[in-house]
Design a protein around this motif. Structure first.
Motif, PDB file in Angstrom:
ATOM      1  N   THR A  47       1.408  -1.061   0.121  1.00  0.00           N
ATOM      2  CA  THR A  47       0.225   0.273   0.467  1.00  0.00           C
ATOM      3  C   THR A  47       0.995   1.116  -0.061  1.00  0.00           C
ATOM      4  O   THR A  47       1.855   1.410   0.497  1.00  0.00           O
ATOM      5  N   LEU A  48       0.304   2.098  -0.989  1.00  0.00           N
ATOM      6  CA  LEU A  48       1.003   3.497  -0.860  1.00  0.00           C
ATOM      7  C   LEU A  48       0.650   4.869  -0.108  1.00  0.00           C
ATOM      8  O   LEU A  48      -0.888   4.104  -0.422  1.00  0.00           O
ATOM      9  N   HIS A  49       0.208   5.666   0.053  1.00  0.00           N
ATOM     10  CA  HIS A  49      -0.353   6.909   0.742  1.00  0.00           C
ATOM     11  C   HIS A  49       0.977   8.114   0.859  1.00  0.00           C
ATOM     12  O   HIS A  49       1.828   8.198   0.941  1.00  0.00           O
ATOM     13  N   LEU A  50      -0.009   9.576   0.217  1.00  0.00           N
ATOM     14  CA  LEU A  50       0.579  10.073   0.250  1.00  0.00           C
ATOM     15  C   LEU A  50      -0.643  11.547   0.712  1.00  0.00           C
ATOM     16  O   LEU A  50      -1.679  10.875   0.538  1.00  0.00           O
ATOM     17  N   ALA A  51      -0.213  11.977   1.673  1.00  0.00           N
ATOM     18  CA  ALA A  51      -0.881  12.689   2.336  1.00  0.00           C
ATOM     19  C   ALA A  51      -1.635  13.839   1.669  1.00  0.00           C
ATOM     20  O   ALA A  51      -2.486  13.782   2.061  1.00  0.00           O
ATOM     21  N   ALA A  57      -2.883   3.500  -2.935  1.00  0.00           N
ATOM     22  CA  ALA A  57      -3.055   2.521  -3.382  1.00  0.00           C
ATOM     23  C   ALA A  57      -2.150   1.308  -3.079  1.00  0.00           C
ATOM     24  O   ALA A  57      -1.836   1.750  -3.074  1.00  0.00           O
ATOM     25  N   GLN A  58      -3.114   0.740  -3.888  1.00  0.00           N
ATOM     26  CA  GLN A  58      -2.639  -0.622  -3.260  1.00  0.00           C
ATOM     27  C   GLN A  58      -2.578  -1.739  -4.351  1.00  0.00           C
ATOM     28  O   GLN A  58      -3.122  -1.946  -5.441  1.00  0.00           O
ATOM     29  N   CYS A  59      -1.561  -3.216  -4.386  1.00  0.00           N
ATOM     30  CA  CYS A  59      -0.626  -3.780  -5.249  1.00  0.00           C
ATOM     31  C   CYS A  59      -1.540  -5.298  -4.270  1.00  0.00           C
ATOM     32  O   CYS A  59      -0.619  -4.637  -3.291  1.00  0.00           O
ATOM     33  N   GLU A  60      -0.908  -6.120  -4.591  1.00  0.00           N
ATOM     34  CA  GLU A  60      -1.024  -7.382  -4.417  1.00  0.00           C
ATOM     35  C   GLU A  60       0.716  -7.911  -5.467  1.00  0.00           C
ATOM     36  O   GLU A  60       0.587  -8.114  -6.633  1.00  0.00           O
ATOM     37  N   ALA A  73       0.552  10.350  -8.181  1.00  0.00           N
ATOM     38  CA  ALA A  73       0.764  11.645  -8.274  1.00  0.00           C
ATOM     39  C   ALA A  73       1.828  11.411  -8.117  1.00  0.00           C
ATOM     40  O   ALA A  73       2.531  10.546  -7.108  1.00  0.00           O
ATOM     41  N   ALA A  74       2.801  12.388  -8.787  1.00  0.00           N
ATOM     42  CA  ALA A  74       4.607  13.130  -7.594  1.00  0.00           C
ATOM     43  C   ALA A  74       4.118  13.241  -6.446  1.00  0.00           C
ATOM     44  O   ALA A  74       3.198  13.890  -6.126  1.00  0.00           O
ATOM     45  N   GLY A  75       5.186  13.147  -6.046  1.00  0.00           N
ATOM     46  CA  GLY A  75       5.649  12.702  -4.634  1.00  0.00           C
ATOM     47  C   GLY A  75       6.277  12.044  -3.507  1.00  0.00           C
ATOM     48  O   GLY A  75       6.392  10.778  -3.887  1.00  0.00           O
ATOM     49  N   ALA A  76       5.786  12.269  -2.203  1.00  0.00           N
ATOM     50  CA  ALA A  76       7.129  10.955  -1.488  1.00  0.00           C
ATOM     51  C   ALA A  76       6.018  10.478  -0.321  1.00  0.00           C
ATOM     52  O   ALA A  76       5.302  10.920   0.155  1.00  0.00           O
ATOM     53  N   TYR A  77       5.614   9.204  -0.718  1.00  0.00           N
ATOM     54  CA  TYR A  77       5.022   8.176  -0.271  1.00  0.00           C
ATOM     55  C   TYR A  77       5.193   7.685   0.655  1.00  0.00           C
ATOM     56  O   TYR A  77       6.300   7.126   0.693  1.00  0.00           O
ATOM     57  N   GLN A  78       5.013   7.174   1.614  1.00  0.00           N
ATOM     58  CA  GLN A  78       4.780   5.834   2.547  1.00  0.00           C
ATOM     59  C   GLN A  78       4.143   4.740   2.163  1.00  0.00           C
ATOM     60  O   GLN A  78       2.862   4.531   1.684  1.00  0.00           O
ATOM     61  N   MET A  79       5.395   3.836   2.034  1.00  0.00           N
ATOM     62  CA  MET A  79       5.277   2.384   1.683  1.00  0.00           C
ATOM     63  C   MET A  79       4.945   1.778   2.661  1.00  0.00           C
ATOM     64  O   MET A  79       5.970   1.788   3.689  1.00  0.00           O
ATOM     65  N   HIS A  80       3.561   0.497   3.074  1.00  0.00           N
ATOM     66  CA  HIS A  80       3.588  -0.599   3.528  1.00  0.00           C
ATOM     67  C   HIS A  80       2.975  -2.200   2.835  1.00  0.00           C
ATOM     68  O   HIS A  80       2.540  -2.097   2.111  1.00  0.00           O
ATOM     69  N   VAL A  81       4.468  -3.159   3.477  1.00  0.00           N
ATOM     70  CA  VAL A  81       4.240  -4.295   2.844  1.00  0.00           C
ATOM     71  C   VAL A  81       4.236  -5.139   3.794  1.00  0.00           C
ATOM     72  O   VAL A  81       4.697  -5.258   4.790  1.00  0.00           O
TER      73      VAL A  81
END
Length: 819
Positions: A47-51, A57-60, A73-81
């Motif tokens: 999962t990717l999260h942008l404030a 966004a998410q995928c498997e 969208a362009a930016g710095a995301y926080q990713m959780h795996v």
């Protein structure tokens, strides 16, 4: 194996070799998830999260560990795996744009000791891509859950919803026979080639996960109408690791102090060449003094000795080619097998079992995202049963005497070749993940019997019957060749909908007909947050051809001489009992229907309600052609079985690292033919309907582990428990003449209840980490009998024995050197 790989590669070259398309925008991210050894991790949730602006966004990851996120969208995301069986990973500042690029993420498997701080296990989540009703235990669960005799992994299987163990410890999935399971070890078939049961042993400390699926499983898995049991073992990484369990012997003080058990287990792992090759060793030894309570001092021992060792190696030949080899050796010797109050020392036998398992697996990952997997496996078992003498063997209503009558020597071997091709995703009317494969087996079986006569006596010691086995000794051989192929598509036409359809083809040289098995299943997420999931499925499943049924005509015949009340007068000519095969038979088949609802509740609780119905037809059963008390028995396909179950399961993870499970199942396992005839069966009767021997209408299991509040004298203690409550299993009764009397399976054992609480303390001593555990199995001392007098003419009819007792058990584990 290279030939099979080349055939599959050439057959699907156009699809496999399709090059990756370059990124068509400036906002896509291609992610590859691997483990600590560079092996791709499928089914990882990313999962990717942008404030600002708000983007989620998410995928498997697919079979090759890859997934692609586009339109970001362009930016710095926080990713959780996260992925079950691994530590979850959170990575901040994952930059997207202005160009597409690749990112590799490494997940680490759950470990007994973790040096990195602030890591948590992946919590149980609702997985939209999982269609099968798989229940899993991690390696840590296997280590942490208290259960009786923890050196045998089969004893933890009943704590998995959908699994019931019989009196011999064999697991039954979804109400089916043990031979209706497909048992896998690291993806290879370890089901007994002859009787279809689970005999292979491996150290519990070597297990990385146990996965059980009873419905909606892939067409990749066949020759099973009940379910799939898959054991996955560990492998080393770039750090040298070792552990040891119960390396100190235990003693008992009963009629003197004596050595009771020695059950050390050790694991060793590490790099052969860092970043390239690794090894794993898991030797396991057991010695049991085997004293039986209540027997005379000079005739009360059934000692047991067992040794096994799993050796594995993984070599990354390149970034895209992984080779894994393993070898398992297992040896068991038990003296005085069967010793009890009803079977004296002289009437027992010595058991000697040996098992070998050797396999090689090659995995090749293509640039297009395809995965080609080929494997070769050889599984061999030997079992010898030798009586202690040649004294006449006698059976009484309440026991036996003399020397055991049967010398048996058996050998079986399965050679297995398999191949699986996972094609790259295809985006056309949704997303498709295609998979094809094959499986070819060669089974060789040798058996030797040498039986001596049996005298059956009445309660007044007069002779009732003499059983003679003409033509002994007997030696025979029976082989079988099996072939399978399958194709499957996982199709996501909508973001929340997944449909898995496939077909499987099975053939063997005994039936000589192709069994076609279509299956369809799917999942649908009711909300965008992924908190509610519906699952459904229907499919056709076939059993493997069971050689233990097919070889009964080869196993010999018997003559029963009946005597009058005086024990001397013969009552006519003897009855000849023999078994025969029809000109043609069909494969046993089952149709499974299932539906489930999963819901994520507050406080990270996941609830699942599962309904399963399995209707079996064409099951193998021998039917008497005349009197059910002996004569001719013909193999038929007349057995029908019906299993219905409703299961409620709740999972919860406390403090991110302490899992809990609570599960209740209401079920019925019924058959129109509950008796199983063979030439060694003493009690005969008319075939009929009733519950199967592992039918438990009500079952509740729970287990978990949690830290206790710190006290001055009890600092950093963990509390672990397991609970098993279920209906007693059914059984039939017989009269003094060894004739089964109705109603079949008309009696039941008392309700089983076992609560097992334990405390565990982690210690640091001499720069080493230890874990000390102590607790009680069956702390309430609930009776839980293991045997019953089934003779309706005995004054002790329905008298239970072999009661389960409260047992204090301690465990000491060396976890390694303190960092």
């Amino acid at each position: 194996m290279s030939f099979a790989r080349n055939v599959l590669f050439c057959a699907f070259f156009l699809l496999v070799a399709r090059p990756l398309l370059p990124g068509q925008g400036s906002d896509s991210l291609r992610i590859t998830v691997v483990d600590e050894n560079g092996s791709p991790v499928p089914s990882a949730r990313i999962t990717l999260h942008l404030a600002q602006p708000a983007v989620y966004a998410q995928c498997e990851s697919d079979f090759a560990g890859r997934c692609k996120l586009a339109g970001l969208a362009a930016g710095a995301y926080q990713m959780h795996v996260e992925r079950q069986g691994f530590y979850a990973l959170t990575q901040p500042n994952v930059h997207v744009g202005p160009y597409s690029y690749d990112l590799e993420i490494s997940l680490q498997h759950l470990e007994e000791v973790k040096q990195t701080v602030n890591v948590v296990a992946s919590a149980p989540e609702i997985d939209p891509a999982k269609t099968a009703n798989t229940e899993s235990l991690s390696g840590l669960d296997v280590v942490n859950i208290p259960y009786p005799v923890t050196r045998d992994y089969r004893n933890i299987l009943p704590f998995i919803p959908g699994v019931v163990a019989d009196q011999n410890g064999q697991p039954h999935l979804a109400g089916g026979h043990a031979y209706s399971n497909l048992d896998l070890l690291d993806g290879f078939d370890v089901t007994d080639p002859v009787d279809g049961q689970l005999h292979v042993r491996v150290s519990t400390d070597a297990i990385r996960s146990i996965d059980v699926s009873t419905t909606r499983y892939s067409t990749q898995f066949g020759r099973s109408t009940a379910g799939v049991l898959n054991l996955t073992t560990g492998i080393g990484d770039d750090h040298f690791r070792y552990s040891a369990t119960n390396f100190l012997p235990s003693f008992k003080a009963n009629q003197g102090v004596y050595l009771d058990k020695v059950t050390p287990r050790v694991t060793l792992s590490g790099p052969i060449r860092k970043g390239r090759a690794w090894f794993f060793l898991a030797p396991d030894t057991e010695y049991d003094y085997g004293r039986i309570a209540g027997l005379p001092r000079n005739a009360n021992r059934a000692p047991l000795w067992r040794f096994s060792n799993l050796a594995k190696a993984q070599v990354n030949l390149s970034e895209a080619n992984i080779l894994t080899a393993s070898f398992l050796f297992d040896r068991l010797k038990q003296s005085h097998t069967g010793l009890s109050a009803f079977t004296p020392l002289g009437a027992t036998y010595n058991l000697d079992q040996t098992g070998y398992l050797a396999n090689l697996r090659d995995q090749h990952y293509f640039h297009s995202g395809a995965l080609l997997e080929t494997g070769l496996n050889v599984f061999e078992q030997e079992a010898d049963a030798n009586p202690l003498g040649d004294a006449p063997f006698q059976l009484f209503p309440n026991g036996s005497s003399g020397s055991y009558y049967n010398t048996a020597l058996g050998r079986s071997r399965r050679t297995q070749l398999l191949g699986n091709l996972y094609l790259p995703p295809l985006n056309r009317y949704g997303r498709h993940n295609f998979q094809v494969g094959f499986d070819a087996d060669r089974i060789v079986y040798h058996q030797f019997y040498m039986r001596r006569p049996i005298s059956v006596l009445r309660a007044d010691s007069t002779l009732d019957r003499v059983v003679v086995f003409p033509g002994e000794p007997i030696h025979y051989r029976r082989n079988n060749t099996q072939g399978s192929a399958y194709a499957q598509d996982r199709w996501s036409p909508l973001e929340r909908l997944l449909v898995e359809g496939g077909v499987r083809f099975d053939w063997d040289q005994v039936v000589r007909d192709v069994a076609v098995e279509p299956r369809l299943s799917g999942t649908y997420m009711l909300d965008a947050s992924g908190d509610t999931k519906l699952s459904f499925g229907v499919g056709s499943f076939y059993d493997a051809t069971n050689l233990s049924f097919l070889t009964r005509p080869l196993a010999g015949t018997r003559l029963d001489y009946l005597f009058g009340a005086d024990g001397r007068t013969k009552l006519g000519p003897p009855t000849l009992t023999r078994f025969s095969l029809p000109p043609a038979i069909l494969e046993p088949r089952a149709i499974n229907y299932s539906a489930a609802v999963e819901r994520k509740l507050p406080r990270e609780v996941t609830l699942r309600v599962e309904f399963l119905q399995r209707r079996g037809n064409h099951g193998f059963v021998y039917v008497p052609q005349g009197s059910p008390l002996g004569g001719d028995f013909l193999l038929t396909n007349r057995r029908r079985e019906h299993y219905t179950a409703l299961t409620l399961t709740a999972r919860y993870t406390l403090a991110k690292n302490y899992p809990f499970l609570f599960s209740y199942t209401r079920s019925r396992a019924l058959s129109n033919a509950v008796l199983d005839y063979n030439v060694d069966l003493i009690a005969f009767g008319a075939q009929g309907a009733g519950p199967l021997s592992w039918d438990v209408p009500n079952r509740f299991v729970a287990w978990g582990m949690a830290p206790l509040p710190s006290l001055p004298l009890f600092h950093k203690l963990d509390f672990a428990f397991s609970l098993d409550v279920h209906s007693g299993s059914p059984f039939s009764a017989a009269n003094q003449l060894q004739q089964v009397v109705p109603p079949l399976q008309g009696f039941r054992f008392p309700t089983f209840f076992s609560f097992n609480p334990y405390l565990e303390k982690r210690l640091h001593f001499w720069k080493y980490d230890f874990a000390v555990r102590g607790g009680f199995d069956n702390i309430t001392a609930h009776g839980n009998p293991g045997a019953v007098n089934t003779n309706v003419d005995s004054p002790h009819f329905l008298q239970f024995s072999n009661f389960d007792r409260r047992t204090f058990t301690a465990r000491l584990r060396l976890l390694g050197k303190k960092k």
